[in-house]
Design an enzyme around this catalytic site. Structure first.
Site, PDB file in Angstrom:
ATOM      1  N   ASP A  82     -65.159  80.759 -16.754  1.00  0.00           N
ATOM      2  CA  ASP A  82     -64.792  80.423 -15.377  1.00  0.00           C
ATOM      3  C   ASP A  82     -65.941  79.654 -14.738  1.00  0.00           C
ATOM      4  O   ASP A  82     -67.113  80.017 -14.894  1.00  0.00           O
ATOM      5  CB  ASP A  82     -64.509  81.678 -14.555  1.00  0.00           C
ATOM      6  CG  ASP A  82     -63.982  81.340 -13.172  1.00  0.00           C
ATOM      7  OD1 ASP A  82     -62.880  80.772 -13.094  1.00  0.00           O
ATOM      8  OD2 ASP A  82     -64.669  81.636 -12.173  1.00  0.00           O
ATOM      9  N   THR A  98     -58.462  81.163  -7.055  1.00  0.00           N
ATOM     10  CA  THR A  98     -58.017  80.765  -5.716  1.00  0.00           C
ATOM     11  C   THR A  98     -57.642  81.962  -4.858  1.00  0.00           C
ATOM     12  O   THR A  98     -58.068  82.084  -3.707  1.00  0.00           O
ATOM     13  CB  THR A  98     -56.823  79.804  -5.826  1.00  0.00           C
ATOM     14  OG1 THR A  98     -57.235  78.605  -6.476  1.00  0.00           O
ATOM     15  CG2 THR A  98     -56.266  79.453  -4.450  1.00  0.00           C
ATOM     16  N   GLY A 103     -57.630  81.777  -1.010  1.00  0.00           N
ATOM     17  CA  GLY A 103     -56.174  81.811  -0.935  1.00  0.00           C
ATOM     18  C   GLY A 103     -55.671  83.084  -0.293  1.00  0.00           C
ATOM     19  O   GLY A 103     -56.011  83.412   0.851  1.00  0.00           O
ATOM     20  N   PRO A 106     -58.370  85.945   1.717  1.00  0.00           N
ATOM     21  CA  PRO A 106     -58.935  85.548   3.025  1.00  0.00           C
ATOM     22  C   PRO A 106     -57.866  85.077   4.007  1.00  0.00           C
ATOM     23  O   PRO A 106     -57.989  85.298   5.220  1.00  0.00           O
ATOM     24  CB  PRO A 106     -59.906  84.421   2.671  1.00  0.00           C
ATOM     25  CG  PRO A 106     -59.460  83.916   1.345  1.00  0.00           C
ATOM     26  CD  PRO A 106     -58.884  85.095   0.625  1.00  0.00           C
ATOM     27  N   LYS A 107     -56.808  84.437   3.496  1.00  0.00           N
ATOM     28  CA  LYS A 107     -55.700  84.007   4.366  1.00  0.00           C
ATOM     29  C   LYS A 107     -55.053  85.194   5.063  1.00  0.00           C
ATOM     30  O   LYS A 107     -54.803  85.181   6.269  1.00  0.00           O
ATOM     31  CB  LYS A 107     -54.687  83.224   3.519  1.00  0.00           C
ATOM     32  CG  LYS A 107     -53.435  82.744   4.233  1.00  0.00           C
ATOM     33  CD  LYS A 107     -52.276  83.721   4.110  1.00  0.00           C
ATOM     34  CE  LYS A 107     -51.885  84.069   2.713  1.00  0.00           C
ATOM     35  NZ  LYS A 107     -51.249  83.013   1.957  1.00  0.00           N
ATOM     36  N   GLU A 245     -49.513  78.350   7.565  1.00  0.00           N
ATOM     37  CA  GLU A 245     -50.220  79.634   7.679  1.00  0.00           C
ATOM     38  C   GLU A 245     -51.554  79.447   8.405  1.00  0.00           C
ATOM     39  O   GLU A 245     -51.895  80.213   9.313  1.00  0.00           O
ATOM     40  CB  GLU A 245     -50.461  80.222   6.291  1.00  0.00           C
ATOM     41  CG  GLU A 245     -49.207  80.784   5.640  1.00  0.00           C
ATOM     42  CD  GLU A 245     -49.419  81.218   4.205  1.00  0.00           C
ATOM     43  OE1 GLU A 245     -48.640  82.048   3.717  1.00  0.00           O
ATOM     44  OE2 GLU A 245     -50.374  80.721   3.552  1.00  0.00           O
ATOM     45  N   ASP A 372     -50.494  78.425 -12.202  1.00  0.00           N
ATOM     46  CA  ASP A 372     -50.210  77.199 -11.458  1.00  0.00           C
ATOM     47  C   ASP A 372     -50.465  75.927 -12.249  1.00  0.00           C
ATOM     48  O   ASP A 372     -50.030  74.851 -11.839  1.00  0.00           O
ATOM     49  CB  ASP A 372     -51.038  77.161 -10.175  1.00  0.00           C
ATOM     50  CG  ASP A 372     -50.661  78.264  -9.197  1.00  0.00           C
ATOM     51  OD1 ASP A 372     -49.802  79.090  -9.549  1.00  0.00           O
ATOM     52  OD2 ASP A 372     -51.229  78.306  -8.090  1.00  0.00           O
ATOM     53  N   GLU A 389     -45.443  79.035  -8.056  1.00  0.00           N
ATOM     54  CA  GLU A 389     -46.907  79.121  -8.068  1.00  0.00           C
ATOM     55  C   GLU A 389     -47.342  80.315  -7.219  1.00  0.00           C
ATOM     56  O   GLU A 389     -47.679  80.179  -6.040  1.00  0.00           O
ATOM     57  CB  GLU A 389     -47.512  77.819  -7.539  1.00  0.00           C
ATOM     58  CG  GLU A 389     -47.193  76.609  -8.404  1.00  0.00           C
ATOM     59  CD  GLU A 389     -47.836  75.330  -7.881  1.00  0.00           C
ATOM     60  OE1 GLU A 389     -48.540  75.393  -6.846  1.00  0.00           O
ATOM     61  OE2 GLU A 389     -47.634  74.276  -8.503  1.00  0.00           O
TER      62      GLU A 389
END
Length: 571
Positions: A82, A98, A103, A106-107, A245, A372, A389
């Site tokens: 990674d 992500t 993604g 935290p969103k 969002e 994805d 995805e």
């Protein structure tokens, strides 16, 4: 009272039988143990001389981590690579991909922070003695809290790999042959071979190449969750779920937010549901510039950004405005360009995705792709779709693949009837087909749509008011003009010829993700409208509405409920 010789014979026979049983038991256990660990134990054989690992996973996101740990649990020798390439604004993050870094996690935390704004305004109506103005908001404190949680998860993922005995390489891997991976570590290039390879590199946000200033001065979802200074007046370009969002929580946190929309909201989702989200966002204060996109972005001496908007489909400049921050949310691209896939014999589609079979296998039999970065041809109701995805999809696909490779399992990933949610201020949960796709696949005459529009009990009693201006209608009074539109929409799409089997579920409203997750099992098991009707609801809840939907679109009856009991009825 048997003869002593007979007794001795019986005891000897019993001993022999017991010994034989124990021998077989030990042998069976040994064979089982050897079978599970055989690949690790054959280091001195020609088989292990050919390969350094049974499996190499490229990508430490949700799918890659899940596949690597599951494969190791079956006894495979596994390595995982990674490496995070910094965003154009030099944003970096840790292990986890992500979802955990830039993604879902935290969103959702910032979405939760945004929801607190209107709830604090509601609190005064419910008796809390608060100042007329809301308390001040500290962006830096929010970002620090979110990032501390993310870093904790990064650490847990590293510990999880170590506990699973997966070798972790923080290095950028690329193919140097069908079975061979090359990478650079501490200035030295190394190579490793694996019997099987899984590609799980996910995607990265897309930037427009033709817009001056876009890549130099704007941010994406790679940057927003760790932005060091408050975003201020913000332009979000795009109407994808990521764009809406982020625009939603920025508005609720008190930032002046505008969304530039090319054509429609949430392409690929149910039209009515997507438009409902936009209606609520607009009433909550988010501004929209329709059918126009930036044609250029200039950085002013003040540091602010001058954006010129061009009408979609023409060269006409329709507006120009100054913003503190511009964020692009116009889609994502599979992060496969640097893998040197051609050296392994793998081809990609135009968007960089890797075509795979239903078992996630590429055209090279020992190389697989999940998540994805992969594209699966999903045959659903005699129609063809690509795999969604979504983080849970990548995780499940990775776990099932590892089971087939190393655990003698046979189960394939089922990419149909998967629930998902959009975390806009009024959330959207969906399962199965949109209304448009249902008509397209089954024909207008074979579809019945049941629906209702209402407001949650708690929100209705709080008398929330709009934050935008509306054109007064002839039959509207001052109170109607100021009132928020109904914040909930519930819809079931049923196929008449299959005993009204529910093939589409849609809910816009608070906690839509939780509601859709619960009903997903029912749709997965083939629930019909009658099954929903026979269900007794929990009162008073929003989800209760699905136990008594009785108005159809075909009837032409107004489906806006005004009972005041949320999703249910009080009598």
């Amino acid at each position: 009272h048997a003869h002593p010789k007979t007794k001795r014979f019986a005891l000897n026979l019993l001993f022999l039988l017991s010994s034989n049983f124990l021998f077989e038991k030990v042998l069976s256990t040994s064979i089982h143990h050897k079978k599970i660990h055989t690949l690790k134990e054959e280091k001195g054989t020609s088989k292990m001389e050919k390969y350094d690992y049974d499996l190499i996973v490229i990508g430490g996101g949700s799918g890659g981590l899940a596949a690597a740990k599951k494969a190791a649990s079956y006894g495979a020798k596994v390595a995982l690579f990674d490496y995070v390439k910094p965003s154009p604004q030099n944003t970096k993050w840790g292990l986890g991909g992500t979802c955990v870094n830039v993604g879902c996690v935290p969103k959702k935390l910032m979405h939760y922070a945004g929801l607190m704004g209107p709830v604090m305004r509601d609190a005064r109506v419910y008796g809390w003695k608060l100042d007329e103005t809301l308390p001040g908001f500290d962006w830096t404190k929010l970002v620090n809290n979110v990032q501390n949680h993310v870093k904790m998860l990064n650490f847990r993922y590293r510990v999880g790999l170590k506990s699973a005995e997966v070798t972790y390489f923080n290095a950028l891997a690329k193919f140097s042959g069908p079975h061979e991976i090359s990478f650079e570590s501490k200035g030295t290039e190394s190579k490793l071979k694996a019997k099987n390879i899984i590609i799980a590199v996910g995607g990265r946000p897309s930037y427009p190449d033709s817009i001056p200033g876009a890549k130099e001065y704007t941010i994406t979802s790679d940057d927003i969750f760790s932005l060091k200074k408050p975003p201020g007046k913000t332009l979000v370009v795009g109407a994808s779920y990521i764009a809406l969002e982020c625009a939603g929580f920025l508005t609720e946190l008190g930032f002046d937010t505008t969304v530039a929309v090319r054509s429609i909201f949430l392409r690929g989702f149910d039209r009515q549901s997507a438009n409902k989200i936009a209606e609520i966002m607009k009433a909550s204060g988010t501004k929209f510039i329709m059918h126009a996109l930036p044609s250029s972005i200039e950085k002013l001496p003040s540091g602010k950004l001058q954006v010129h908007f061009q009408e979609v489909g023409s060269e006409k400049i329709v507006a120009s405005e100054i913003f503190d921050t511009v964020m692009y949310g116009t889609g994502r691209t599979a992060d496969t360009s640097g893998l040197q896939l051609e050296k392994a014999g793998i081809i990609t589609s135009k968007n960089g995705k890797i075509p795979v079979e239903k078992d996630e296998r590429t055209i090279v039999p020992h190389i697989f792709a999940i998540g994805d970065c992969a594209i699966v041809d999903v045959n659903f109701m005699e129609s063809h779709w690509s795999n969604p995805e979504l983080t849970p999809v990548a995780i499940k696909a990775g776990q099932l693949l590892a089971g087939r490779l190393f655990g003698e399992k046979t189960q394939l990933m089922d990419y149909t009837m998967i629930a998902t949610a959009v975390f806009t201020p009024s959330e959207y949960g969906t399962i199965g087909l949109s209304e448009e796709d249902a008509y397209k696949m089954c024909g207008d005459d074979d579809i019945e749509v049941y629906l209702s529009e209402f407001s949650s009990l708690e929100i209705q009693a709080a008398h929330r008011t709009r934050h935008d201006e509306v054109e007064p209608g002839d039959d509207m009074d001052m109170e109607d003009e100021a009132a928020m539109p109904p914040v909930c929409l519930a819809k079931l799409i049923c196929q008449k010829s299959k005993n009204e089997k529910v093939i589409g579920f849609h809910f816009v409203g608070p906690n839509a993700g939780e509601i859709a997750q619960g009903f997903a099992l029912a749709l997965k098991m083939g629930a019909t409208k009658e099954d929903f009707d026979n269900l007794i609801g929990i009162h008073p809840t929003d989800a209760e509405v699905f136990c008594g939907l009785n108005i159809t679109r075909a009837s032409g009856i107004d489906f806006n409920a005004g009972g005041g009991c949320g999703g249910g009825t009080c009598g």
